[in-house]
Design a protein around this motif. Structure first.
Motif, PDB file in Angstrom:
ATOM      1  N   MET A 163       0.798  -1.222   0.000  1.00  0.00           N
ATOM      2  CA  MET A 163       0.000   0.000   0.000  1.00  0.00           C
ATOM      3  C   MET A 163       0.834   1.277   0.000  1.00  0.00           C
ATOM      4  SD  MET A 163      -3.533  -1.063   1.217  1.00  0.00           S
ATOM      5  CE  MET A 163      -3.973   0.571   1.447  1.00  0.00           C
ATOM      6  N   PRO A 164       1.846   1.414   0.847  1.00  0.00           N
ATOM      7  CA  PRO A 164       2.612   2.670   0.835  1.00  0.00           C
ATOM      8  C   PRO A 164       3.205   3.063  -0.514  1.00  0.00           C
ATOM      9  CG  PRO A 164       3.082   1.436   2.822  1.00  0.00           C
ATOM     10  CD  PRO A 164       2.262   0.536   1.957  1.00  0.00           C
ATOM     11  N   PRO A 165       3.742   2.100  -1.312  1.00  0.00           N
ATOM     12  CA  PRO A 165       4.220   2.522  -2.634  1.00  0.00           C
ATOM     13  C   PRO A 165       3.114   3.105  -3.510  1.00  0.00           C
ATOM     14  CG  PRO A 165       5.120   0.384  -2.078  1.00  0.00           C
ATOM     15  CD  PRO A 165       4.090   0.686  -1.042  1.00  0.00           C
ATOM     16  N   LEU A 166       1.940   2.506  -3.449  1.00  0.00           N
ATOM     17  CA  LEU A 166       0.822   3.037  -4.237  1.00  0.00           C
ATOM     18  C   LEU A 166       0.450   4.446  -3.782  1.00  0.00           C
ATOM     19  CD1 LEU A 166      -1.698   0.081  -4.775  1.00  0.00           C
ATOM     20  CD2 LEU A 166      -0.513   1.415  -6.510  1.00  0.00           C
ATOM     21  N   CYS A 167       0.405   4.648  -2.477  1.00  0.00           N
ATOM     22  CA  CYS A 167       0.077   5.975  -1.944  1.00  0.00           C
ATOM     23  C   CYS A 167       1.163   6.985  -2.298  1.00  0.00           C
ATOM     24  CB  CYS A 167      -0.099   5.901  -0.427  1.00  0.00           C
ATOM     25  SG  CYS A 167      -1.476   4.879   0.094  1.00  0.00           S
ATOM     26  N   THR A 168       2.424   6.550  -2.258  1.00  0.00           N
ATOM     27  CA  THR A 168       3.522   7.441  -2.630  1.00  0.00           C
ATOM     28  C   THR A 168       3.437   7.810  -4.106  1.00  0.00           C
ATOM     29  OG1 THR A 168       4.926   6.419  -0.941  1.00  0.00           O
ATOM     30  CG2 THR A 168       6.032   7.714  -2.645  1.00  0.00           C
ATOM     31  N   ALA A 169       3.037   6.852  -4.941  1.00  0.00           N
ATOM     32  CA  ALA A 169       2.840   7.152  -6.363  1.00  0.00           C
ATOM     33  C   ALA A 169       1.738   8.197  -6.539  1.00  0.00           C
ATOM     34  CB  ALA A 169       2.490   5.872  -7.127  1.00  0.00           C
ATOM     35  N   TYR A 171       0.968  10.415  -4.326  1.00  0.00           N
ATOM     36  CA  TYR A 171       1.565  11.667  -3.847  1.00  0.00           C
ATOM     37  C   TYR A 171       2.386  12.325  -4.950  1.00  0.00           C
ATOM     38  CZ  TYR A 171       4.845  14.665  -1.287  1.00  0.00           C
ATOM     39  OH  TYR A 171       5.614  15.718  -0.861  1.00  0.00           O
ATOM     40  N   GLY A 172       3.163  11.503  -5.678  1.00  0.00           N
ATOM     41  CA  GLY A 172       3.962  12.036  -6.782  1.00  0.00           C
ATOM     42  C   GLY A 172       3.096  12.660  -7.860  1.00  0.00           C
ATOM     43  N   LEU A 173       1.969  12.016  -8.177  1.00  0.00           N
ATOM     44  CA  LEU A 173       1.051  12.583  -9.171  1.00  0.00           C
ATOM     45  C   LEU A 173       0.426  13.882  -8.665  1.00  0.00           C
ATOM     46  CD1 LEU A 173      -0.846   9.402 -10.462  1.00  0.00           C
ATOM     47  CD2 LEU A 173       0.865  10.759 -11.686  1.00  0.00           C
ATOM     48  N   ALA A 174       0.065  13.913  -7.377  1.00  0.00           N
ATOM     49  CA  ALA A 174      -0.614  15.088  -6.811  1.00  0.00           C
ATOM     50  C   ALA A 174       0.270  16.319  -6.823  1.00  0.00           C
ATOM     51  CB  ALA A 174      -1.084  14.782  -5.388  1.00  0.00           C
ATOM     52  N   ILE A 175       1.573  16.141  -6.571  1.00  0.00           N
ATOM     53  CA  ILE A 175       2.482  17.304  -6.519  1.00  0.00           C
ATOM     54  C   ILE A 175       3.247  17.490  -7.829  1.00  0.00           C
ATOM     55  CG2 ILE A 175       2.761  17.052  -4.020  1.00  0.00           C
ATOM     56  CD1 ILE A 175       5.580  15.968  -4.576  1.00  0.00           C
ATOM     57  N   GLY A 176       2.985  16.606  -8.801  1.00  0.00           N
ATOM     58  CA  GLY A 176       3.653  16.740 -10.097  1.00  0.00           C
ATOM     59  C   GLY A 176       5.096  16.284 -10.103  1.00  0.00           C
ATOM     60  N   ASN A 177       5.487  15.431  -9.153  1.00  0.00           N
ATOM     61  CA  ASN A 177       6.857  14.920  -9.099  1.00  0.00           C
ATOM     62  C   ASN A 177       6.859  13.507  -9.685  1.00  0.00           C
ATOM     63  OD1 ASN A 177       9.394  13.834  -8.348  1.00  0.00           O
ATOM     64  ND2 ASN A 177       9.520  15.247  -6.615  1.00  0.00           N
ATOM     65  N   TYR A 178       7.221  13.405 -10.958  1.00  0.00           N
ATOM     66  CA  TYR A 178       7.131  12.118 -11.642  1.00  0.00           C
ATOM     67  C   TYR A 178       8.293  11.193 -11.308  1.00  0.00           C
ATOM     68  CZ  TYR A 178       3.430  14.539 -14.041  1.00  0.00           C
ATOM     69  OH  TYR A 178       2.279  15.229 -14.298  1.00  0.00           O
ATOM     70  N   PHE A 180       9.208  10.700  -8.132  1.00  0.00           N
ATOM     71  CA  PHE A 180       8.593   9.993  -7.016  1.00  0.00           C
ATOM     72  C   PHE A 180       7.611   8.949  -7.528  1.00  0.00           C
ATOM     73  CE2 PHE A 180       9.074  13.111  -3.194  1.00  0.00           C
ATOM     74  CZ  PHE A 180      10.446  13.046  -3.345  1.00  0.00           C
ATOM     75  N   PHE A 181       6.800   9.349  -8.494  1.00  0.00           N
ATOM     76  CA  PHE A 181       5.794   8.427  -9.044  1.00  0.00           C
ATOM     77  C   PHE A 181       6.463   7.201  -9.653  1.00  0.00           C
ATOM     78  CE2 PHE A 181       3.487   6.989 -12.841  1.00  0.00           C
ATOM     79  CZ  PHE A 181       2.306   6.552 -12.248  1.00  0.00           C
ATOM     80  N   GLY A 182       7.506   7.420 -10.466  1.00  0.00           N
ATOM     81  CA  GLY A 182       8.180   6.297 -11.119  1.00  0.00           C
ATOM     82  C   GLY A 182       8.835   5.363 -10.121  1.00  0.00           C
ATOM     83  N   GLY A 183       9.518   5.927  -9.113  1.00  0.00           N
ATOM     84  CA  GLY A 183      10.182   5.093  -8.110  1.00  0.00           C
ATOM     85  C   GLY A 183       9.197   4.269  -7.305  1.00  0.00           C
ATOM     86  N   ALA A 184       8.077   4.894  -6.930  1.00  0.00           N
ATOM     87  CA  ALA A 184       7.069   4.194  -6.123  1.00  0.00           C
ATOM     88  C   ALA A 184       6.369   3.099  -6.927  1.00  0.00           C
ATOM     89  CB  ALA A 184       6.053   5.197  -5.592  1.00  0.00           C
TER      90      ALA A 184
END
Length: 434
Positions: A163-169, A171-178, A180-184
């Motif tokens: 679950m945390p990786p999905l939530c972090t992904a 988070y990356g989408l919400a703040i526009g940090n791709y 973070f999204f890719g790593g998660a």
């Protein structure tokens, strides 16, 4: 030897294979209650990541139903049930998209968007995450195949951290940090695939009956695809794991260097920043009071080799001026300026007080010499202050029907200078009508 093999035998305590398969199939679908439970678990996990609370994150993983379709996919590959595989993957995709949507909405609406340590921990996967996912998956599938299942699934969910990786992904989408999204997403994919691989191996080891029989060549082809996918995911994580290992080694060397060269010598460090890169690492520090000469700084840089930190850029941040002396000089200068200003003000005040002229007496005296005068006044006008001499120039204004000629004006000016004891005056005429 037989006793040892008997002791380690996985077939002991194994549940009926058909019953196990039915249980696996029943936990695959994401409809109704399962979907709501997943959404709620995602919100709880997102809150835990948002406030950096490990306890809340663990609580979210305890109620997560994400394990079902992943275990189902592993069983499907092990028994060659492609309908089950298709259903498992479909439900896993649904669960993934729902989780991403819910977490993205939460972090988009949340007023707290700081990147916490729990979020950062899920953006750089490495070989250790693969080991956690693989052995966690082994625990999960072994537990599912037992008659007495106990309660290991929550522990597996905690260990593999789906679950945390999905939530972090999200988070990356919400703040526009791709990044973070890719790593998660990569970490989430690792967890899913290696739990699935662990399930596949256990199903093969326990010899679950195949739904479809293939020729040897076809079986080798399927095994080749699984192996290729495993290696593709394994290689980047090995690189990340090696990088992490080198970074930890570098930090240990830096800590040893700082401890021996500064802390043990009584120097107080108020700032330290370490940057690790494979080809250009750097360390910056600032000390409370100790100041190093360029020669001393060069000697310290030479000692980096002793700690196997050759090539590392080391910098001591320190002010190039004597701060204490500068403050004292500034106070001294400020005091001198204040004293000078006070002296000027006192002089001007005295000048003003000493130049209170009796215009009536002056008029009476002046009319003896210049009968045409009807009025005369003297004042100290502010804009007539001489900046160089810091003196006040009196202004004389006389009134008469007709302006005095040049010679009489000069005589009036000379008389006023002698009368009020000033070296300089300015004389102006004001007309008086009959």
């Amino acid at each position: 030897m037989n006793k040892l093999l008997n002791f380690l035998d996985l077939t002991k305590g194994e549940d009926n294979k058909e019953t196990v398969l039915e249980n696996v199939k029943s936990n695959i679908s994401f409809r109704g209650a399962n979907l709501w439970i997943l959404s709620c678990a995602i919100v709880v996990a997102s809150i835990g990541l948002n406030v950096n609370s490990t306890a809340v994150i663990i609580g979210a993983m305890l109620i997560s139903p994400l394990m079902g379709p992943i275990i189902g996919a592993g069983f499907a590959l092990g028994i060659y049930d492609f309908e089950l595989l298709k259903k498992s993957l479909k439900n896993l995709v649904i669960a993934t998209f729902v989780s991403l949507a819910v977490s993205t909405i939460y972090f988009y609406l949340s007023p707290f968007k700081e990147t916490q340590s729990e979020l950062l921990a899920r953006t750089s996967p490495n070989i250790y995450d693969i080991l956690i996912a693989f052995f966690g998956g082994l625990v999960g599938v072994i537990a599912i195949t037992r008659k007495e299942k106990g309660n290991p699934i929550p522990g597996v969910a905690i260990a593999t951290a789906l679950m945390p990786p999905l939530c972090t992904a999200g988070y990356g989408l919400a703040i526009g940090n791709y990044r973070f999204f890719g790593g998660a997403i990569y970490l989430y994919t690792i967890n899913c695939v290696f739990i699935c691989v662990a399930t596949f191996l256990i199903v093969k080891f326990l010899k679950y009956p195949r739904l479809v029989q293939f020729e040897k060549a076809r079986e080798k082809q399927i095994t080749y695809v699984i192996t290729t996918l495993t290696v593709v995911l394994l290689m980047p994580s090995i690189y990340f794991g090696y990088t992490l290992f080198e970074e930890r080694k570098f930090e240990q060397k830096v800590n040893s260097f700082i401890q021996n060269e500064f802390t043990d010598k009584g120097y107080t460090i108020i700032y330290q920043k370490t940057r690790y890169k494979s080809n250009s690492s750097s360390v910056e520090i600032a000390l409370l009071s100790k100041r190093f000469t360029p020669q001393e700084s060069a000697e310290i840089n030479q000692r980096l080799k002793i700690y196997d930190l050759k090539g590392t850029q080391f910098k001591i941040r320190q002010d190039t001026t004597n701060l204490k002396q500068d403050i004292l000089n500034q106070i001294k200068n400020d005091k001198a300026n204040v004293d000078e200003k006070d002296a000027v003000i006192a002089t001007l005040r005295n000048e003003i007080e000493n130049n209170k002229y009796d215009n009536t007496s002056l008029l009476n005296e002046a009319r003896i010499l210049f009968p045409v005068l009807t009025d005369i006044s003297i004042s100290n006008h502010p804009f007539n202050v001489s900046q160089e001499k810091k003196d006040i120039v009196p202004v004389v204004i006389y009134s008469s029907i007709k302006q005095l000629n040049r010679e009489d004006t000069q005589k009036l000016e000379q008389w006023i200078k002698i009368r009020i004891k000033k070296n300089t005056v300015e004389v102006f005429w004001k007309s008086t009508s009959n």
